[in-house]
Design a protein around this motif. Structure first.
Motif, PDB file in Angstrom:
ATOM      1  N   ALA A 256       0.826  -1.197   0.000  1.00 55.08           N
ATOM      2  CA  ALA A 256       0.000   0.000   0.000  1.00 55.08           C
ATOM      3  C   ALA A 256       0.868   1.257   0.000  1.00 55.08           C
ATOM      4  O   ALA A 256       2.035   1.227   0.366  1.00 55.08           O
ATOM      5  CB  ALA A 256      -0.919  -0.011   1.218  1.00 55.08           C
ATOM      6  N   PRO A 257       0.308   2.384  -0.408  1.00 53.78           N
ATOM      7  CA  PRO A 257       1.073   3.633  -0.366  1.00 53.78           C
ATOM      8  C   PRO A 257       1.408   4.028   1.065  1.00 53.78           C
ATOM      9  O   PRO A 257       0.667   3.727   1.998  1.00 53.78           O
ATOM     10  CB  PRO A 257       0.120   4.639  -1.028  1.00 53.78           C
ATOM     11  CG  PRO A 257      -1.243   4.046  -0.919  1.00 53.78           C
ATOM     12  CD  PRO A 257      -1.044   2.573  -0.965  1.00 53.78           C
ATOM     13  N   ASP A 258       2.536   4.688   1.224  1.00 58.94           N
ATOM     14  CA  ASP A 258       3.008   5.123   2.541  1.00 58.94           C
ATOM     15  C   ASP A 258       3.130   6.643   2.510  1.00 58.94           C
ATOM     16  O   ASP A 258       4.090   7.192   1.984  1.00 58.94           O
ATOM     17  CB  ASP A 258       4.364   4.480   2.838  1.00 58.94           C
ATOM     18  CG  ASP A 258       4.858   4.787   4.244  1.00 58.94           C
ATOM     19  OD1 ASP A 258       4.325   5.707   4.878  1.00 58.94           O
ATOM     20  OD2 ASP A 258       5.803   4.106   4.697  1.00 58.94           O
ATOM     21  N   LYS A 259       2.141   7.316   3.074  1.00 56.26           N
ATOM     22  CA  LYS A 259       2.120   8.779   3.031  1.00 56.26           C
ATOM     23  C   LYS A 259       3.265   9.381   3.830  1.00 56.26           C
ATOM     24  O   LYS A 259       3.818  10.415   3.448  1.00 56.26           O
ATOM     25  CB  LYS A 259       0.777   9.296   3.545  1.00 56.26           C
ATOM     26  CG  LYS A 259      -0.403   8.993   2.634  1.00 56.26           C
ATOM     27  CD  LYS A 259      -1.672   9.639   3.152  1.00 56.26           C
ATOM     28  CE  LYS A 259      -2.841   9.368   2.205  1.00 56.26           C
ATOM     29  NZ  LYS A 259      -4.102  10.001   2.688  1.00 56.26           N
ATOM     30  N   GLU A 260       3.618   8.759   4.938  1.00 58.91           N
ATOM     31  CA  GLU A 260       4.688   9.303   5.774  1.00 58.91           C
ATOM     32  C   GLU A 260       6.010   9.359   5.026  1.00 58.91           C
ATOM     33  O   GLU A 260       6.785  10.306   5.174  1.00 58.91           O
ATOM     34  CB  GLU A 260       4.839   8.465   7.050  1.00 58.91           C
ATOM     35  CG  GLU A 260       3.686   8.628   8.028  1.00 58.91           C
ATOM     36  CD  GLU A 260       3.955   7.888   9.335  1.00 58.91           C
ATOM     37  OE1 GLU A 260       5.082   7.349   9.487  1.00 58.91           O
ATOM     38  OE2 GLU A 260       3.049   7.847  10.183  1.00 58.91           O
ATOM     39  N   ASN A 261       6.293   8.326   4.239  1.00 65.69           N
ATOM     40  CA  ASN A 261       7.540   8.274   3.478  1.00 65.69           C
ATOM     41  C   ASN A 261       7.368   8.711   2.025  1.00 65.69           C
ATOM     42  O   ASN A 261       8.294   8.574   1.224  1.00 65.69           O
ATOM     43  CB  ASN A 261       8.121   6.860   3.523  1.00 65.69           C
ATOM     44  CG  ASN A 261       8.526   6.455   4.926  1.00 65.69           C
ATOM     45  OD1 ASN A 261       9.313   7.146   5.567  1.00 65.69           O
ATOM     46  ND2 ASN A 261       7.984   5.340   5.402  1.00 65.69           N
ATOM     47  N   ASN A 262       6.152   9.211   1.721  1.00 64.72           N
ATOM     48  CA  ASN A 262       5.858   9.728   0.383  1.00 64.72           C
ATOM     49  C   ASN A 262       6.155   8.695  -0.709  1.00 64.72           C
ATOM     50  O   ASN A 262       6.757   9.001  -1.735  1.00 64.72           O
ATOM     51  CB  ASN A 262       6.670  11.009   0.126  1.00 64.72           C
ATOM     52  CG  ASN A 262       6.126  11.785  -1.057  1.00 64.72           C
ATOM     53  OD1 ASN A 262       4.932  11.742  -1.351  1.00 64.72           O
ATOM     54  ND2 ASN A 262       7.006  12.502  -1.749  1.00 64.72           N
ATOM     55  N   THR A 263       5.720   7.465  -0.483  1.00 63.54           N
ATOM     56  CA  THR A 263       5.879   6.412  -1.487  1.00 63.54           C
ATOM     57  C   THR A 263       4.503   5.919  -1.916  1.00 63.54           C
ATOM     58  O   THR A 263       3.583   5.829  -1.096  1.00 63.54           O
ATOM     59  CB  THR A 263       6.704   5.227  -0.953  1.00 63.54           C
ATOM     60  OG1 THR A 263       6.060   4.685   0.212  1.00 63.54           O
ATOM     61  CG2 THR A 263       8.116   5.671  -0.593  1.00 63.54           C
ATOM     62  N   GLY A 264       4.380   5.624  -3.197  1.00 65.40           N
ATOM     63  CA  GLY A 264       3.112   5.159  -3.720  1.00 65.40           C
ATOM     64  C   GLY A 264       2.936   3.662  -3.578  1.00 65.40           C
ATOM     65  O   GLY A 264       3.833   2.946  -3.106  1.00 65.40           O
TER      66      GLY A 264
END
Length: 510
Positions: free
Chosen positions: A88-96
């Protein structure tokens, strides 16, 4: 006429000219249109005289700003592709989100390319609206679409669309959303191109990944077994040559079979470690069966390459016979032993198919570093010399020693160390011009004999030169026929042996 009235008339004329029929420059506002196709909107289209009708219409969305695609189902002429979310995307690490192909997770899936199947369609905008409520879908290739795509969002929303023909301009393609309206749009061809691909296009074509420089293992040995030669080509890592004082221009690897020979770095590197990063031009079969392997001729491969590394891993590459593809290119089927993918490899990349010992061997016959030698004797032309070489200060030998750092004797008498070095420089200029693997060892006395004791290698080597023909000589190393060289070199060697004690300059050309 009042200025205000004149201005209104002028503006009306400009708009009429730009609109050229009114609708040609109408844009549907993405935030207010039915472009989302999840419901209806009463907002009127926004007229922008700089854009085509429908340009900017959002065709695929779940209506939210941060929509995340959960899965994608694709049907095209090659079959079906089912894209699933791997992480899943990881908003904290800004990864999709990362996506992969269902049913192919045991293979090396190109997740970046698979990701285009989820990301390219999400939020896709139209270039233009070309037909509202189209009644002739065949005109745009949408009666029998080249691909059907359905996105499922995490919100539960599903959006399905159809991809038609490429427009005459080729950079745009016809597309229709499955919303019952039958409106035909154009979109960028590059945006939808991957939906027409087969599963093979989403599998990595790098056959064996190349580790980073820090993690690159050393190749301990490489064996090439091939149908068209009656011997193996076997290369081993030579630790003695890898030492800083080993000298010479040859590789730290050495040819062991079909004969002993030093290798040239530039020529041998691709053969020794070229399996790392080997790239295929295409893929023949995924999840290959025994029948697939046999059909590709890899159950009894034309060529088998075994690479053993110092990390304990062994990699075996199987290659079939070279054939011409539909474009006339020369290639071969290949796979890693025990693998699940049969690749198509260009002949120029699969160099093991054609390499011969002479292609990779150094012409340098004697490769010992001059100051690693402790004893050297030569005999020829009725003259002989026996050199003994010792460092003046064995415990403090420089990293790059020179003549003045050594004591040299010839036949028990003190000898100029630099003159010894110059003689050895000529001696190693002998080129092994071709192999003499099947030549019998002559029974008579050699024209010249050279014996070298290399302290670094811990071995003594004997080189005998025999006349073979009027133009060439046979070189026998440690009692075995190895090479041929030009006879003029041996004649010059005999003359230089005579000059060792006379003080005359050595002859350096022949």
């Amino acid at each position: 006429m009042k200025k205000q009235a004149k201005g209104i008339i002028a503006l009306s004329a400009v708009l009429a000219a730009m609109l050229g029929g009114g609708f040609a420059y109408m844009k549907l506002n993405p935030s207010e249109t039915e472009g989302h196709r999840g419901g209806s909107s009463s907002s009127a289209p926004e007229l922008l005289a700089t854009q085509a009708a429908g340009q900017g219409t959002v065709l695929v969305s779940d209506g939210t700003e941060d929509a995340v695609v959960k899965s994608v189902a694709v049907k095209n002429s090659s079959g079906e592709l089912n894209v699933i979310m791997k992480s899943a995307p990881d908003k904290e690490n800004n990864t999709g989100a990362v996506y992969t192909l269902d049913g192919y997770t045991d293979l090396d899936v190109n997740t970046a390319m698979v990701g285009t199947l989820a990301n390219n369609a999400n939020g896709m905008q139209a270039q233009s609206l070309v037909a509202e409520g189209c009644t002739d879908l065949a005109k745009y290739g949408l009666a029998s679409p080249s691909a059907e795509v359905e996105l499922t969002y995490e919100s539960g929303t599903k959006v399905k669309f159809f991809i038609g023909d490429t427009a005459p301009s080729s950079d745009i393609t016809y597309l229709m959303v499955d919303d019952g309206r039958k409106d035909v749009y154009t979109v960028n061809t590059s945006t939808v191109a991957n939906y027409k691909n087969s599963s093979k296009d989403f599998i990595e074509k790098t056959i064996l990944a190349k580790p980073s420089d820090e993690e690159m293992p050393n190749v301990e040995s490489l064996r090439i077994e091939r149908e068209d030669i009656d011997y193996d080509i076997f290369i081993k890592y030579d630790k003695d040559k890898a030492d800083a004082h080993a000298g010479g221009t040859s590789s730290p690897h050495k040819l062991v079979e079909p004969t002993d020979s030093y290798l040239t770095v530039e020529k041998a590197t691709d053969i020794i470690s070229g399996m790392f990063g080997l790239y295929a031009s295409d893929i023949r079969t995924l999840h290959c069966t025994e029948a697939d392997i046999a059909e590709a001729g890899l159950d009894k491969p034309f060529c088998k390459v075994t690479m053993d590394c110092d990390d304990g891993k062994s990699h075996v590459l199987l290659l079939g016979k070279v054939f011409a593809d539909e474009n006339g290119g020369r290639c071969a089927y290949g796979m890693l032993e025990g693998g699940k993918v049969i690749y198509i490899i260009d002949e120029s990349s699969a160099k093991w198919l054609t390499v011969t010992p002479s292609d990779i061997c150094s012409r340098i016959m004697i490769a010992s570093y001059v100051w690693n030698i402790t004893e050297l004797s030569v005999n020829g032309g009725g003259e002989s010399a026996e050199f003994r070489i010792e460092p003046k200060d064995k415990d403090n030998l420089p990293d790059s020693p020179k003549s003045e750092d050594f004591n040299v004797t010839n036949n028990g008498k003190e000898f100029d160390a630099e003159r010894y070095r110059l003689f050895y420089s000529f001696l190693i200029s002998a080129n092994a011009e071709e192999f003499a693997l099947d030549a019998p060892v002559p029974s008579g006395e050699p024209e010249v004999s050279v014996t070298i004791k290399d302290e670094q290698m811990g071995r003594t080597m004997k080189y005998d030169f025999y006349e073979d023909t009027f133009m060439r000589s046979l070189i026998v190393i440690d009692g075995k026929s190895k090479y041929y060289c030009t006879k003029s070199y041996v004649d010059t060697l005999k003359e230089n042996i005579k000059r060792i004690s006379t003080g005359e300059d050595y002859i350096t050309t022949w």
